[in-house]
Design an enzyme around this catalytic site. Sequence first.
Site, PDB file in Angstrom:
ATOM      1  N   CYS A   1     -36.050 -33.881   9.274  1.00 51.69           N
ATOM      2  CA  CYS A   1     -37.278 -33.050  10.686  1.00 51.69           C
ATOM      3  C   CYS A   1     -37.577 -34.985  10.286  1.00 51.69           C
ATOM      4  O   CYS A   1     -36.805 -35.951   9.960  1.00 51.69           O
ATOM      5  CB  CYS A   1     -38.783 -33.655   9.239  1.00 51.69           C
ATOM      6  SG  CYS A   1     -40.197 -34.383  10.186  1.00 51.69           S
TER       7      CYS A   1
ATOM      8  N   HIS B   1     -48.244 -36.036  14.388  1.00 53.50           N
ATOM      9  CA  HIS B   1     -48.908 -36.999  15.111  1.00 53.50           C
ATOM     10  C   HIS B   1     -49.354 -36.852  15.702  1.00 53.50           C
ATOM     11  O   HIS B   1     -50.344 -35.272  16.905  1.00 53.50           O
ATOM     12  CB  HIS B   1     -47.324 -36.775  15.890  1.00 53.50           C
ATOM     13  CG  HIS B   1     -46.932 -36.305  16.343  1.00 53.50           C
ATOM     14  ND1 HIS B   1     -46.279 -34.906  15.911  1.00 53.50           N
ATOM     15  CD2 HIS B   1     -46.946 -35.953  17.488  1.00 53.50           C
ATOM     16  CE1 HIS B   1     -45.497 -34.198  17.221  1.00 53.50           C
ATOM     17  NE2 HIS B   1     -46.666 -34.391  18.416  1.00 53.50           N
TER      18      HIS B   1
ATOM     19  N   HIS C   1     -43.453 -32.249  12.286  1.00 52.87           N
ATOM     20  CA  HIS C   1     -44.576 -33.303  11.415  1.00 52.87           C
ATOM     21  C   HIS C   1     -45.861 -34.209  12.409  1.00 52.87           C
ATOM     22  O   HIS C   1     -45.481 -34.265  13.252  1.00 52.87           O
ATOM     23  CB  HIS C   1     -43.466 -34.961  11.283  1.00 52.87           C
ATOM     24  CG  HIS C   1     -44.047 -35.724   9.933  1.00 52.87           C
ATOM     25  ND1 HIS C   1     -42.973 -36.123   9.687  1.00 52.87           N
ATOM     26  CD2 HIS C   1     -44.937 -36.560  10.384  1.00 52.87           C
ATOM     27  CE1 HIS C   1     -43.157 -37.003   8.727  1.00 52.87           C
ATOM     28  NE2 HIS C   1     -44.818 -37.565   9.747  1.00 52.87           N
TER      29      HIS C   1
ATOM     30  N   HIS D   1     -50.844 -38.504  19.537  1.00 55.62           N
ATOM     31  CA  HIS D   1     -50.289 -39.285  21.204  1.00 55.62           C
ATOM     32  C   HIS D   1     -51.644 -40.315  20.600  1.00 55.62           C
ATOM     33  O   HIS D   1     -52.639 -39.384  20.814  1.00 55.62           O
ATOM     34  CB  HIS D   1     -50.094 -38.374  21.958  1.00 55.62           C
ATOM     35  CG  HIS D   1     -48.817 -36.816  21.265  1.00 55.62           C
ATOM     36  ND1 HIS D   1     -47.655 -36.885  22.515  1.00 55.62           N
ATOM     37  CD2 HIS D   1     -48.776 -35.856  20.916  1.00 55.62           C
ATOM     38  CE1 HIS D   1     -47.570 -35.693  22.061  1.00 55.62           C
ATOM     39  NE2 HIS D   1     -47.770 -35.507  21.039  1.00 55.62           N
TER      40      HIS D   1
ATOM     41  N   ASN E   1     -51.163 -32.221  19.183  1.00 59.02           N
ATOM     42  CA  ASN E   1     -50.658 -30.675  19.619  1.00 59.02           C
ATOM     43  C   ASN E   1     -50.380 -29.922  18.052  1.00 59.02           C
ATOM     44  O   ASN E   1     -49.585 -30.519  17.570  1.00 59.02           O
ATOM     45  CB  ASN E   1     -48.935 -30.554  20.566  1.00 59.02           C
ATOM     46  CG  ASN E   1     -49.709 -31.547  21.565  1.00 59.02           C
ATOM     47  OD1 ASN E   1     -50.694 -31.117  22.172  1.00 59.02           O
ATOM     48  ND2 ASN E   1     -48.921 -31.585  22.718  1.00 59.02           N
TER      49      ASN E   1
ATOM     50  N   HIS F   1     -44.815 -36.104   5.239  1.00 58.07           N
ATOM     51  CA  HIS F   1     -44.460 -35.517   5.410  1.00 58.07           C
ATOM     52  C   HIS F   1     -45.678 -34.136   5.868  1.00 58.07           C
ATOM     53  O   HIS F   1     -45.996 -33.983   4.801  1.00 58.07           O
ATOM     54  CB  HIS F   1     -43.132 -34.200   5.139  1.00 58.07           C
ATOM     55  CG  HIS F   1     -43.016 -32.933   5.744  1.00 58.07           C
ATOM     56  ND1 HIS F   1     -42.967 -33.303   7.808  1.00 58.07           N
ATOM     57  CD2 HIS F   1     -42.881 -32.196   6.072  1.00 58.07           C
ATOM     58  CE1 HIS F   1     -42.482 -32.204   8.061  1.00 58.07           C
ATOM     59  NE2 HIS F   1     -43.036 -31.312   7.321  1.00 58.07           N
TER      60      HIS F   1
ATOM     61  N   CYS G   1     -39.675 -37.808   9.835  1.00 61.81           N
ATOM     62  CA  CYS G   1     -40.000 -38.162   8.502  1.00 61.81           C
ATOM     63  C   CYS G   1     -38.340 -39.138   8.581  1.00 61.81           C
ATOM     64  O   CYS G   1     -38.433 -40.254   7.950  1.00 61.81           O
ATOM     65  CB  CYS G   1     -39.418 -37.369   7.241  1.00 61.81           C
ATOM     66  SG  CYS G   1     -40.722 -36.216   6.656  1.00 61.81           S
TER      67      CYS G   1
ATOM     68  N   GLY H   1     -48.888 -26.566  22.728  1.00 61.90           N
ATOM     69  CA  GLY H   1     -47.419 -27.238  22.541  1.00 61.90           C
ATOM     70  C   GLY H   1     -46.968 -27.845  21.419  1.00 61.90           C
ATOM     71  O   GLY H   1     -45.902 -29.317  21.609  1.00 61.90           O
TER      72      GLY H   1
ATOM     73  N   ASP I   1     -43.591 -43.149  22.205  1.00 62.17           N
ATOM     74  CA  ASP I   1     -42.845 -41.952  22.567  1.00 62.17           C
ATOM     75  C   ASP I   1     -41.158 -42.123  23.213  1.00 62.17           C
ATOM     76  O   ASP I   1     -41.722 -42.931  24.103  1.00 62.17           O
ATOM     77  CB  ASP I   1     -43.798 -41.057  23.325  1.00 62.17           C
ATOM     78  CG  ASP I   1     -43.189 -39.443  23.112  1.00 62.17           C
ATOM     79  OD1 ASP I   1     -44.112 -38.737  22.824  1.00 62.17           O
ATOM     80  OD2 ASP I   1     -42.325 -39.048  24.000  1.00 62.17           O
TER      81      ASP I   1
HETATM   82  P1  AMP Z   1     -45.278 -32.895  20.395  1.00 65.59           P
HETATM   83  O1  AMP Z   1     -45.210 -31.291  21.742  1.00 65.59           O
HETATM   84  O2  AMP Z   1     -46.958 -32.602  20.507  1.00 65.59           O
HETATM   85  O3  AMP Z   1     -45.117 -32.340  19.538  1.00 65.59           O
HETATM   86  O4  AMP Z   1     -44.695 -34.491  20.519  1.00 65.59           O
HETATM   87  C1  AMP Z   1     -43.865 -34.393  20.402  1.00 65.59           C
HETATM   88  C2  AMP Z   1     -43.107 -35.637  21.327  1.00 65.59           C
HETATM   89  O5  AMP Z   1     -42.118 -36.670  20.878  1.00 65.59           O
HETATM   90  C3  AMP Z   1     -43.137 -35.812  22.875  1.00 65.59           C
HETATM   91  O6  AMP Z   1     -43.913 -36.307  23.681  1.00 65.59           O
HETATM   92  C4  AMP Z   1     -41.550 -36.169  22.593  1.00 65.59           C
HETATM   93  O7  AMP Z   1     -41.321 -37.266  24.232  1.00 65.59           O
HETATM   94  C5  AMP Z   1     -41.670 -36.857  21.026  1.00 65.59           C
HETATM   95  N1  AMP Z   1     -40.456 -37.804  20.774  1.00 65.59           N
HETATM   96  C6  AMP Z   1     -39.060 -36.714  20.004  1.00 65.59           C
HETATM   97  N2  AMP Z   1     -37.929 -37.650  20.192  1.00 65.59           N
HETATM   98  C7  AMP Z   1     -38.528 -38.538  19.726  1.00 65.59           C
HETATM   99  C8  AMP Z   1     -37.765 -40.053  18.625  1.00 65.59           C
HETATM  100  N3  AMP Z   1     -36.892 -39.473  18.694  1.00 65.59           N
HETATM  101  N4  AMP Z   1     -38.256 -41.575  19.115  1.00 65.59           N
HETATM  102  C9  AMP Z   1     -39.659 -41.262  19.652  1.00 65.59           C
HETATM  103  N5  AMP Z   1     -40.041 -39.843  20.268  1.00 65.59           N
HETATM  104  C10 AMP Z   1     -39.993 -38.545  20.572  1.00 65.59           C
HETATM  105 ZN    ZN Z   2     -41.854 -35.447   9.056  1.00 61.84          ZN
END
Ligand code: AMP
Ligand code: ZN
Length: 127
Positions: free
Chosen positions: A4, A109, A107, A111, A96, A46, A7, A102, A30
């Site tokens: 993950c 999160h 994991h 925004h 999301n 997680h 994680c 989306g 992000d």
């Molecule tokens: P979601 O679509 O809500 O799952 O958002 C996932 C977010 O994670 C997206 O906005 C990506 O730009 C961001 N993301 C993906 N990989 C990384 C990373 N290594 N570091 C920081 N953000 C990331």
């Molecule tokens: Zn995780």
Amino acid sequence: MDNCLFCKIAEKKIPSSIVYEDEELMVFKDIRPAAPVHLLVIPKTHITTLSDCTAGHAPLLGRMLALAPRLAEEHGCAVTFNADGEPSGGYKTLINSGPDGGQEIYHLHLHVIGGPHPWRVEAPRHG
Ligand code: AMP
Ligand code: ZN
């Protein structure tokens, strides 16, 4: 959780731009910001998606959301009111969930997206 991404970020096995951390939560920038301020608040433990959360997760979810105004303040996008009561600044808080919601990273999160427009965010519209 094996394999993950978030994680691994929480365990600092993968680098990220961390802006806040406590025993339970981590906040990092992000990698593909949709606006001048784009932060992700994660639990270090997680949780796959919001749909896995129950009433027992309410304190954790509350602490995640309650971090947003503090982060907004620190990153210059807090909501403020002038002497005439006109608001300025501001940010979105967004979770999301699942493919139709989306969600790309499985994991949990939150925004926190803010700062001066224009932003690159999908319009919340249907039909
Ligand atoms: P979601 O679509 O809500 O799952 O958002 C996932 C977010 O994670 C997206 O906005 C990506 O730009 C961001 N993301 C993906 N990989 C990384 C990373 N290594 N570091 C920081 N953000 C990331
Ligand atoms: Zn995780």
